[in-house]
Enzyme design. Structure first.
Site, PDB file in Angstrom:
ATOM      1  N   HIS A 182      -2.236  -0.827  -4.789  1.00  0.00           N
ATOM      2  CA  HIS A 182      -3.682  -0.775  -5.002  1.00  0.00           C
ATOM      3  C   HIS A 182      -4.135   0.682  -5.058  1.00  0.00           C
ATOM      4  CE1 HIS A 182      -5.115  -0.512  -0.494  1.00  0.00           C
ATOM      5  NE2 HIS A 182      -4.027   0.207  -0.701  1.00  0.00           N
ATOM      6  N   SER A 228       0.832  -1.181   0.000  1.00  0.00           N
ATOM      7  CA  SER A 228       0.000   0.000   0.000  1.00  0.00           C
ATOM      8  C   SER A 228       0.882   1.251   0.000  1.00  0.00           C
ATOM      9  CB  SER A 228      -0.929  -0.076   1.213  1.00  0.00           C
ATOM     10  OG  SER A 228      -2.007   0.785   1.104  1.00  0.00           O
TER      11      SER A 228
END
Length: 259
Positions: free
Chosen positions: A136, A113
């Site tokens: 993401h 992330s």
């Protein structure tokens, strides 16, 4: 519980569990007159007077250690983090990027992330073959009317564009940025060998380093099962207070906007 104005991104304070104070545990290791080691081994959170966990990393923590590293020729960054606040992460990225020392980044366990952005503040990035990089799209908890939610979606698109630019600057020759955008949309976990196919990352020998233990890993859709298995459960853990409390705690940990 006090009411929160719709669509406001602000910390939520609860008295059910007392958070830990900001003890500035991040330290400079192996400091010499030419080099030093910096460890980012926890969740990335915004600056506050306390932390949910002492391993959390705030921009002020990094600023503190960088002040100790002023004038060094090289810095080694060791990353093992599930991600966290996108704004705190970008602040840390920019501080590291501005530092004039030659920087090596090592993704020891996971760079997931927002923590997948931090290594690219370095001049050279290394990853063991058994470590993971995860990318993401940014996401958010939000409340409000239709106008509020449309504005939130537009904000997320703008934030994503900035993150995509960082990834694009570090792509392997021949890799199209549209490929990375699709991987972000799908939440993609890459082991060391796979990450090196898309980004300018050098694969190094596998190391036996446990992934950062964090509840965030359980909330991603596609976390590799072995990472969840490797999490160590703290002794005498207090049972969950309620689903509502858990959601509020999670919002606070991520400051409502996380990558």
């Amino acid at each position: 519980m006090r009411k929160i104005k719709a669509n406001r991104r602000q910390p939520i304070y609860m008295s059910l569990n007392k958070p830990k104070s900001n003890s500035q545990l991040m330290t400079v290791k192996n400091l010499t007159d030419k080099s030093a080691d910096l460890y980012i081994y926890g969740e990335i959170v915004d600056n506050t007077d306390w932390k949910w966990d002492e391993a959390d990393v705030m921009p002020d923590d990094v600023l503190n250690v960088l002040n100790q590293m002023e004038g060094l020729e090289s810095i080694n960054m060791y990353i093992n983090s599930p991600g966290g606040s996108v704004f705190a992460g970008l602040t840390i990225y920019n501080m590291l990027k501005r530092n004039k020392a030659y920087k090596n980044a090592y993704i020891d366990g996971i760079g997931a992330s927002m923590a997948s952005i931090l290594p690219f503040a370095a001049d050279k990035v290394y990853i063991p073959s058994n470590a993971f990089l995860m990318i993401h799209k940014p996401w958010v908890f939000s409340m409000g009317n239709s106008n509020d939610l449309r504005k939130t979606a537009d904000d997320l698109d703008s934030i994503e564009a900035g993150l995509v630019k960082i990834y694009e600057e570090n792509l392997k020759e021949g890799v199209e940025i549209d490929t990375i955008k699709q991987m972000m949309a799908d939440e993609t976990w890459l082991n060391g060998e796979e990450a090196a196919k898309y980004f300018n990352i050098e694969v190094i020998e596998a190391k036996n380093i446990a992934a950062c233990s964090s509840e965030i890993l359980e909330r991603y859709d596609k976390t590799p099962h072995k990472l969840l298995q490797s999490k160590s459960e703290p002794a005498n853990e207090t049972p969950p207070q309620s689903e509502s409390f858990d959601k509020i705690k999670f919002q606070n940990e991520l400051d409502l906007l996380d990558l």
